[in-house]
Structure formats: structure tokens, C-alpha cells
Design an enzyme around this catalytic site. Sequence first.
Site, PDB file in Angstrom:
ATOM      1  N   HIS A  91     -40.175  20.572   1.485  1.00 44.78           N
ATOM      2  CA  HIS A  91     -40.025  19.256   2.109  1.00 44.78           C
ATOM      3  C   HIS A  91     -39.106  18.395   1.248  1.00 44.78           C
ATOM      4  CE1 HIS A  91     -41.692  16.091   4.813  1.00 44.78           C
ATOM      5  NE2 HIS A  91     -41.356  15.297   3.819  1.00 44.78           N
ATOM      6  N   ASP A 170     -50.287   9.430   9.773  1.00 47.65           N
ATOM      7  CA  ASP A 170     -48.982   9.266   9.122  1.00 47.65           C
ATOM      8  C   ASP A 170     -47.926   8.877  10.147  1.00 47.65           C
ATOM      9  OD1 ASP A 170     -47.047   9.447   6.920  1.00 47.65           O
ATOM     10  OD2 ASP A 170     -46.227  11.065   8.137  1.00 47.65           O
ATOM     11  N   ARG A 177     -44.389   1.311   8.628  1.00 50.96           N
ATOM     12  CA  ARG A 177     -43.704   1.071   7.350  1.00 50.96           C
ATOM     13  C   ARG A 177     -42.220   0.881   7.577  1.00 50.96           C
ATOM     14  NH1 ARG A 177     -44.913   6.177   4.360  1.00 50.96           N
ATOM     15  NH2 ARG A 177     -43.525   5.341   2.781  1.00 50.96           N
ATOM     16  N   SER A 192     -47.904  10.139   2.398  1.00 48.59           N
ATOM     17  CA  SER A 192     -47.262  10.522   3.662  1.00 48.59           C
ATOM     18  C   SER A 192     -46.740  11.960   3.582  1.00 48.59           C
ATOM     19  CB  SER A 192     -46.112   9.537   3.942  1.00 48.59           C
ATOM     20  OG  SER A 192     -45.209  10.042   4.878  1.00 48.59           O
ATOM     21  N   LYS A 196     -48.840  15.768   5.092  1.00 50.06           N
ATOM     22  CA  LYS A 196     -48.205  16.697   6.029  1.00 50.06           C
ATOM     23  C   LYS A 196     -48.112  18.108   5.454  1.00 50.06           C
ATOM     24  CE  LYS A 196     -44.888  13.746   6.557  1.00 50.06           C
ATOM     25  NZ  LYS A 196     -44.055  12.612   6.869  1.00 50.06           N
TER      26      LYS A 196
HETATM   27  N1  URA Z   1     -40.680  11.230   4.006  1.00 50.15           N
HETATM   28  C1  URA Z   1     -41.927  11.193   4.480  1.00 50.15           C
HETATM   29  O1  URA Z   1     -42.394  12.155   5.106  1.00 50.15           O
HETATM   30  N2  URA Z   1     -42.682  10.109   4.272  1.00 50.15           N
HETATM   31  C2  URA Z   1     -42.223   9.049   3.580  1.00 50.15           C
HETATM   32  O2  URA Z   1     -42.955   8.109   3.400  1.00 50.15           O
HETATM   33  C3  URA Z   1     -40.903   9.078   3.095  1.00 50.15           C
HETATM   34  C4  URA Z   1     -40.153  10.194   3.315  1.00 50.15           C
END
Ligand code: URA
Length: 451
Positions: A91, A170, A177, A192, A196
Amino acid sequence: VSGSGRSSWDDPRDVVASKRDGNEIPGDALRSFVLGYARGEIPDYLAAAFLMAAFVNGLSRRETAELTRAMVASGSTLPLSGVSGPKVDKHSTGGVSDGVTLVFAPLAASLGLAVAKLSGRGLGHTGGTLDKLESIPGFRTRLSPEELERQVEAIGCAVVGQSEDLVPADGALYALRDATATVPSVPLIASSVMSKKLVVGTDLILLDVKAGSGAFMKTPEAAAELAEVCMQLAADWGRRARAAVTDMSQPLGRAIGNALEIAEAVRILRGEERGSLRELAVAFAGEAVAALQGRQLREGRAAAEEALDSGRAAGSFARMVQAQGGDPKVVDDPWSVLPSAPVRLELAVPGPGLRYIEATDAEALGRAAMSLGAGRVRKGDPIDPAVGVEFLAKVGDGVEEGETIAVIHARDQDRARACAVLVLEALRLSDRPVPPPPLIHGWHQASEGSP
Ligand code: URA
């Protein structure tokens, strides 16, 4: 609510007031607040006030873990129990010309690893892997969990969109956000990102934490702090994880724009192009091979280099594209498949003489590509897959007056010319040689053992 006196925490305003006053919120109260928001029982204005209080006053380690736990609990999980090989997830915290997933997923698959990658869409100046892949006509990014597992088991990789029941808290909080200027906060990004990753059953989590002008974290130090918090969360969950803090002070690759970035990834997968994007994909693949196949890091990297140079990684990409409904010819002849823009404008280095690229504002270059239609301002906006900017120079390169520094791919001349102004503004030239920035600032690791 006043901040004085004992609270029963039944009133969600108490959670906001507690964070406003810099106090630590009890785990149960934070959890009810987050789950209540995800269920639509807590209004946006209260959640926005909480986010701003958390942004300003921070969250403790315990609160960050509790927030992450609540986000994980807000939806379903993807155990990937039908996938037999060693599973790796990767990620990025988001950047410009960040095509690492496009290279990494098929590359890792060609090395015998399984990659079930849930990717996102571009927002603001950052690009999104799903948008890039959808520039291949017919490519489907919505697969059911069963289809996803079958495909990964059969060909080693799949890149798809996240279903709405995976970490819905999220999804809701991230959109809020984005709308309330509360994205670049270490605990909010860490929870966040990690929520995931934690809902997917993988054997290794790799994070690419970007630092620099094109990233949420503007300095390597801030990015290192984010990486450490993410690694602590992984350790809390007993998950194996590594994070690299990597340079986003300039675009990672040369292409900014959806079809352009697919064409660039194909050149790298075919072993035809060197540079930072290839180097980073090889670094992550090497790390995954070392961690999951018990080999030396050096061997892992060498295997990754070989898979690119031999065309094996390109073969995995072709199989993935075909399995997801796209035309695999995109690997042999990308522009016979990808949409291209009608206008190409070459931008020359302004004079005089030989100079050096001192800095490029990666965010500004991302915005320049957005101005052509390559990105979206608001969630759900349409994008133009064909347009974008090829930015050919890297910090430290010497460039001569008149040399082509960028090629703008646009719908019309007016937009191309307006974009050219933005590209030149994003560039700082020096008369003296400039050292290139390091690509990888450092690695962080979750301490392994009992959670
Ligand atoms: N990527 C994400 O998945 N969440 C964030 O808060 C910032 C970047």
C-alpha cells in the site's frame, strides 16, 4: 460536555470535548463514536469536530489502536482462505506518478507470490491505481470476493476496488477528512491505512510511506513517524509488516496521467525502462521474496530484476489484464489499446545554457495533470484517461536550453498551453550541480512475535 465533571460518554459531544481539551478518550467511548458515525447515527458536524480536535491534539498510541480496531470492526473481512501461496499486500500513502502497484503486483506474482490488491481512486493531486487500470478498455475493477480469490489462485494477482462493506468507517471518515482539511495527520492516516490492511488475510504487509512535496507527509522525519505508528499497529495485531519511507519530492516515474502511466508500467514490466519506479518495485518485490520465501534480500532483488528483464513479469500483467476483461495486447503494443490525447505539446527548457534541475514540486505537477482532466477534484468526478504530462527530467539532471523537458498530452491547445505554465512553475533550475535525493530514506519493521 463542558470538559469539567464526569461524563457517562453517552453523549457523543463528550468525545469531541475530551479530545478538544487534549484528554485521552476511553476505548469504549471512541469505539461507539466511530461505529455510530459509520452507521449514520452521529452527524457529520460532530465527526468533523472530532477529526479536527484529533488533528490538532493528536491521538495517543492506545487511542490510535482503538480507532483502528473500531474501523476494522465496522465491516467485513477478506480472509483469502482460498488462496494457497504466500500472500503479500502493498500500500502506498499516495503520490504523483506512483505506479508501483502496477509493476509490483504482476512482478510479485511472477515470483510465486500471491497479490490480492485492493486499490483506490485518485483524489486531489494524487493518482489512483483503479483509474489507471480502467484506462485499459474493458478492464473490470469490481470483482466479487470469490472471483478475486479464484483469479489470484489461478494467476497470482488481481487489482480491484475495495467493496463498500470492507472498512466502511474508513470510507466515511476519509471522505469527511478530505472535506475538512484533516487528512495529513499521523494517527488518522495510520489508522486509515492499517485498518484496510488488517482486514485482508495476508502474510506480509508492505507499506510505501511517501515523503516530500507530492506526499501528505512533507519531510522524511514526519513520514518515518507515520511508518513507525503503522508498524506498531501491525505488531499489535501480530502481523508481519515492513514500511519504506520513500522519496516523493518529485514524481516517481516519468508519466503523470492514467493511460500514460499504464504505458510506462508496461515498459518497465518488459524490462525496457530503468529508473526510480523500477527500482522501488524491485525493492518491494525483493523484500517480499526475502520475507516469504526465506531467501536473502540480495537474491530476492536479483530474482525481481530477472523477472522484469526476461518478460515473465509482463506475462503476469497480460494474464491479469485478460482475466479482468481488458485486452492483453496492451503489453505488446500499448497504444493500439490505450486512448491517446489529440494534442501533444513539447515543452523546452528555458534558457540560457546548461543548468541543473534543483527541485520539482511534485504536487504542483500532479495538479498540472489534473488541470488537463487527468484527476478529480471531488469524489465521483469523471476523469479523462488519455491526458497527462510526461515529465522527463529528475532532480540533479543537467539540462540544456531548448531540450524537451516535458510532453503535455491534452484535449486541446488552450488546455495544453495553460498546463505548460503550471509545469514550468513547478520547476526550479540551478546553475550549479545538485545531488539527486535518495529514493529510499529507510526501512521500518513491525516487531514480530506475540501481539
Ligand atoms: N491513504 C489512505 O488510505 N488513508 C489516508 O488517510 C491517507 C492515505
